[in-house]
Design a protein around this motif. Sequence first.
Motif, PDB file in Angstrom:
ATOM      1  N   LYS A   1      37.242  51.085  30.438  1.00  0.00           N
ATOM      2  CA  LYS A   1      36.479  50.003  30.054  1.00  0.00           C
ATOM      3  C   LYS A   1      35.159  49.574  30.529  1.00  0.00           C
ATOM      4  O   LYS A   1      34.960  50.107  31.821  1.00  0.00           O
ATOM      5  CB  LYS A   1      37.499  48.911  30.604  1.00  0.00           C
ATOM      6  N   SER A   2      34.359  49.300  29.855  1.00  0.00           N
ATOM      7  CA  SER A   2      32.973  48.840  30.466  1.00  0.00           C
ATOM      8  C   SER A   2      32.945  47.745  31.443  1.00  0.00           C
ATOM      9  O   SER A   2      33.772  46.843  31.281  1.00  0.00           O
ATOM     10  CB  SER A   2      31.997  48.328  29.014  1.00  0.00           C
ATOM     11  N   PRO A   3      32.271  47.876  32.629  1.00  0.00           N
ATOM     12  CA  PRO A   3      32.511  47.063  33.687  1.00  0.00           C
ATOM     13  C   PRO A   3      31.828  45.519  33.541  1.00  0.00           C
ATOM     14  O   PRO A   3      32.323  44.798  34.041  1.00  0.00           O
ATOM     15  CB  PRO A   3      31.652  47.585  34.906  1.00  0.00           C
ATOM     16  N   GLU A   4      31.069  45.584  32.511  1.00  0.00           N
ATOM     17  CA  GLU A   4      30.633  44.264  32.247  1.00  0.00           C
ATOM     18  C   GLU A   4      31.464  43.206  31.752  1.00  0.00           C
ATOM     19  O   GLU A   4      32.634  43.414  31.002  1.00  0.00           O
ATOM     20  CB  GLU A   4      29.599  44.730  30.661  1.00  0.00           C
ATOM     21  N   GLY A   5      31.490  42.119  32.356  1.00  0.00           N
ATOM     22  CA  GLY A   5      32.430  40.955  32.011  1.00  0.00           C
ATOM     23  C   GLY A   5      33.873  41.029  32.690  1.00  0.00           C
ATOM     24  O   GLY A   5      34.529  40.175  32.280  1.00  0.00           O
ATOM     25  N   ILE A   6      33.817  42.050  33.716  1.00  0.00           N
ATOM     26  CA  ILE A   6      35.181  42.227  34.335  1.00  0.00           C
ATOM     27  C   ILE A   6      34.917  41.401  35.522  1.00  0.00           C
ATOM     28  O   ILE A   6      34.187  41.807  36.408  1.00  0.00           O
ATOM     29  CB  ILE A   6      35.846  43.773  34.342  1.00  0.00           C
ATOM     30  N   VAL A   7      36.076  40.436  35.973  1.00  0.00           N
ATOM     31  CA  VAL A   7      35.802  39.998  37.093  1.00  0.00           C
ATOM     32  C   VAL A   7      36.473  40.849  38.262  1.00  0.00           C
ATOM     33  O   VAL A   7      36.958  41.682  37.934  1.00  0.00           O
ATOM     34  CB  VAL A   7      37.037  38.633  37.094  1.00  0.00           C
ATOM     35  N   ASP A   8      35.635  40.565  39.383  1.00  0.00           N
ATOM     36  CA  ASP A   8      35.960  41.537  40.581  1.00  0.00           C
ATOM     37  C   ASP A   8      37.554  41.554  40.743  1.00  0.00           C
ATOM     38  O   ASP A   8      38.395  40.737  40.219  1.00  0.00           O
ATOM     39  CB  ASP A   8      35.242  41.141  41.907  1.00  0.00           C
ATOM     40  N   ALA A   9      37.963  42.949  41.190  1.00  0.00           N
ATOM     41  CA  ALA A   9      39.435  43.145  41.341  1.00  0.00           C
ATOM     42  C   ALA A   9      40.006  42.377  42.457  1.00  0.00           C
ATOM     43  O   ALA A   9      41.219  41.922  42.172  1.00  0.00           O
ATOM     44  CB  ALA A   9      39.286  44.752  42.144  1.00  0.00           C
ATOM     45  N   GLU A  10      39.535  41.922  43.399  1.00  0.00           N
ATOM     46  CA  GLU A  10      40.072  40.956  44.483  1.00  0.00           C
ATOM     47  C   GLU A  10      40.555  39.522  43.415  1.00  0.00           C
ATOM     48  O   GLU A  10      41.560  39.160  43.626  1.00  0.00           O
ATOM     49  CB  GLU A  10      39.313  40.506  45.428  1.00  0.00           C
ATOM     50  N   ASN A  11      39.694  39.117  42.694  1.00  0.00           N
ATOM     51  CA  ASN A  11      40.111  37.780  41.906  1.00  0.00           C
ATOM     52  C   ASN A  11      41.009  38.157  40.805  1.00  0.00           C
ATOM     53  O   ASN A  11      41.806  37.299  40.554  1.00  0.00           O
ATOM     54  CB  ASN A  11      38.855  37.223  41.421  1.00  0.00           C
ATOM     55  N   ARG A  12      40.988  39.214  40.242  1.00  0.00           N
ATOM     56  CA  ARG A  12      42.157  39.446  39.246  1.00  0.00           C
ATOM     57  C   ARG A  12      43.351  39.691  39.894  1.00  0.00           C
ATOM     58  O   ARG A  12      44.277  39.105  39.362  1.00  0.00           O
ATOM     59  CB  ARG A  12      41.639  40.818  38.423  1.00  0.00           C
ATOM     60  N   LEU A  13      43.234  40.261  41.005  1.00  0.00           N
ATOM     61  CA  LEU A  13      44.423  40.692  41.895  1.00  0.00           C
ATOM     62  C   LEU A  13      44.961  39.002  42.126  1.00  0.00           C
ATOM     63  O   LEU A  13      46.350  38.663  42.175  1.00  0.00           O
ATOM     64  CB  LEU A  13      44.068  41.146  43.282  1.00  0.00           C
ATOM     65  N   GLU A  14      44.162  37.977  42.494  1.00  0.00           N
ATOM     66  CA  GLU A  14      44.607  36.616  42.969  1.00  0.00           C
ATOM     67  C   GLU A  14      45.299  35.974  42.004  1.00  0.00           C
ATOM     68  O   GLU A  14      46.052  35.046  41.949  1.00  0.00           O
ATOM     69  CB  GLU A  14      43.361  36.042  43.529  1.00  0.00           C
ATOM     70  N   MET A  15      44.566  36.142  40.544  1.00  0.00           N
ATOM     71  CA  MET A  15      45.232  35.458  39.384  1.00  0.00           C
ATOM     72  C   MET A  15      46.582  36.049  38.976  1.00  0.00           C
ATOM     73  O   MET A  15      47.402  34.995  38.656  1.00  0.00           O
ATOM     74  CB  MET A  15      44.073  35.879  38.320  1.00  0.00           C
ATOM     75  N   ILE A  16      46.716  37.395  39.318  1.00  0.00           N
ATOM     76  CA  ILE A  16      48.050  37.717  39.102  1.00  0.00           C
ATOM     77  C   ILE A  16      49.154  37.038  40.282  1.00  0.00           C
ATOM     78  O   ILE A  16      50.276  36.681  39.712  1.00  0.00           O
ATOM     79  CB  ILE A  16      48.199  39.385  39.248  1.00  0.00           C
ATOM     80  N   ARG A  17      48.579  37.043  41.567  1.00  0.00           N
ATOM     81  CA  ARG A  17      49.482  36.273  42.596  1.00  0.00           C
ATOM     82  C   ARG A  17      49.833  35.091  42.106  1.00  0.00           C
ATOM     83  O   ARG A  17      50.965  34.694  42.073  1.00  0.00           O
ATOM     84  CB  ARG A  17      48.710  36.580  43.804  1.00  0.00           C
ATOM     85  N   LEU A  18      48.723  34.267  41.682  1.00  0.00           N
ATOM     86  CA  LEU A  18      49.225  32.946  41.260  1.00  0.00           C
ATOM     87  C   LEU A  18      49.928  32.914  40.149  1.00  0.00           C
ATOM     88  O   LEU A  18      50.970  32.046  40.098  1.00  0.00           O
ATOM     89  CB  LEU A  18      47.733  32.365  40.808  1.00  0.00           C
ATOM     90  N   ALA A  19      50.077  33.837  39.108  1.00  0.00           N
ATOM     91  CA  ALA A  19      50.701  33.982  37.838  1.00  0.00           C
ATOM     92  C   ALA A  19      52.257  34.161  38.230  1.00  0.00           C
ATOM     93  O   ALA A  19      53.018  33.370  37.639  1.00  0.00           O
ATOM     94  CB  ALA A  19      50.210  34.850  36.993  1.00  0.00           C
ATOM     95  N   VAL A  20      52.476  34.721  39.330  1.00  0.00           N
ATOM     96  CA  VAL A  20      53.919  35.230  39.590  1.00  0.00           C
ATOM     97  C   VAL A  20      54.318  34.546  40.816  1.00  0.00           C
ATOM     98  O   VAL A  20      55.566  34.936  41.082  1.00  0.00           O
ATOM     99  CB  VAL A  20      54.130  36.578  39.519  1.00  0.00           C
ATOM    100  N   SER A  21      53.627  33.713  41.410  1.00  0.00           N
ATOM    101  CA  SER A  21      54.029  33.173  42.726  1.00  0.00           C
ATOM    102  C   SER A  21      55.330  32.348  42.763  1.00  0.00           C
ATOM    103  O   SER A  21      56.165  32.439  43.768  1.00  0.00           O
ATOM    104  CB  SER A  21      53.121  32.162  43.248  1.00  0.00           C
ATOM    105  N   ASP A  22      55.867  32.046  41.421  1.00  0.00           N
ATOM    106  CA  ASP A  22      57.388  31.495  41.540  1.00  0.00           C
ATOM    107  C   ASP A  22      58.093  32.475  40.773  1.00  0.00           C
ATOM    108  O   ASP A  22      59.331  31.785  40.271  1.00  0.00           O
ATOM    109  CB  ASP A  22      57.157  30.205  40.748  1.00  0.00           C
ATOM    110  N   CYS A  23      58.073  33.518  40.542  1.00  0.00           N
ATOM    111  CA  CYS A  23      58.887  34.667  39.637  1.00  0.00           C
ATOM    112  C   CYS A  23      59.200  35.461  40.555  1.00  0.00           C
ATOM    113  O   CYS A  23      58.638  36.430  40.666  1.00  0.00           O
ATOM    114  CB  CYS A  23      57.863  35.100  38.720  1.00  0.00           C
TER     115      CYS A  23
END
Length: 239
Positions: free
Chosen positions: A59-81
Amino acid sequence: MTNQASSFKFQVSSFKSLGLFGGTFNPIHLGHLRAAQEVKDGFGLDKICLIPSAIPPHKSPEGIVDAENRLEMIRLAVSDCPDFMVSDVELKRSGPSYTIDTVRYFKSVLPEDARPFFIIGLDAFLEMDIWKSYKELFLRIPFIVMARPGGADASPTYLRKRWKLVETFLKSRISDGYQFSDSRRCYVHAEKQPVYIFDATLLDISATKIRKLVKQRKSIRFLTPEKVEKFIQTKGFFL
Ligand code: ATP
């Protein structure tokens, strides 16, 4: 092995069946989560492990949020799952995040009798022949290919025929020895791991659509978990 790696090993070592679900997750959305949940229930897996790619090789790196923040979004998404866990294994490696390295890693930390599966959407599956060591992947791990709406052709004919695309891909790019097993809904091969097809609920949600909506300052509510929506707003991603 670092402390963190060994504690992850300890965590996964109790699972007999684990669905490995990799992706860019820029951002994670309900299309990913609902499909993965249905795979978990449909296959009776112990857990789904979401694995964000640190540096997506294709994937072109343009517009991709840094990996730490994408990881954080996943953690938030599944925090109660409880059915989901998150792995940062690809963030701990340097260079492009190749799935073959991730699969080798999980095979090394899971117990001998564990059965990991790699979960992938049909669109991504059909592009696997540009992945590093893709033929080796078919020897190492069974795949679960999930239907996905949208894409280049969303006509009813395409939707009916989409599973034929899996067969064409396997026979032309991997080996003509694959046979379809009706009872198991999978393609089987004498030497390779099975490739299952799975009809998850078709949710026409993509990260591209979410990024576009944010840019247009439109709502993304009900496309991604609320915590992720708030995080995107707070950080100002995708504007
Ligand atoms: P983008 O729009 O940026 O290309 P995406 O929404 O396709 O992103 P990815 O992170 O690239 O998300 O996808 C990770 C995996 O999830 C891929 O295997 C992809 O096919 C699958 N996937 C993404 N969206 C869906 C969906 N709505 N239903 C089923 N599978 C999906």
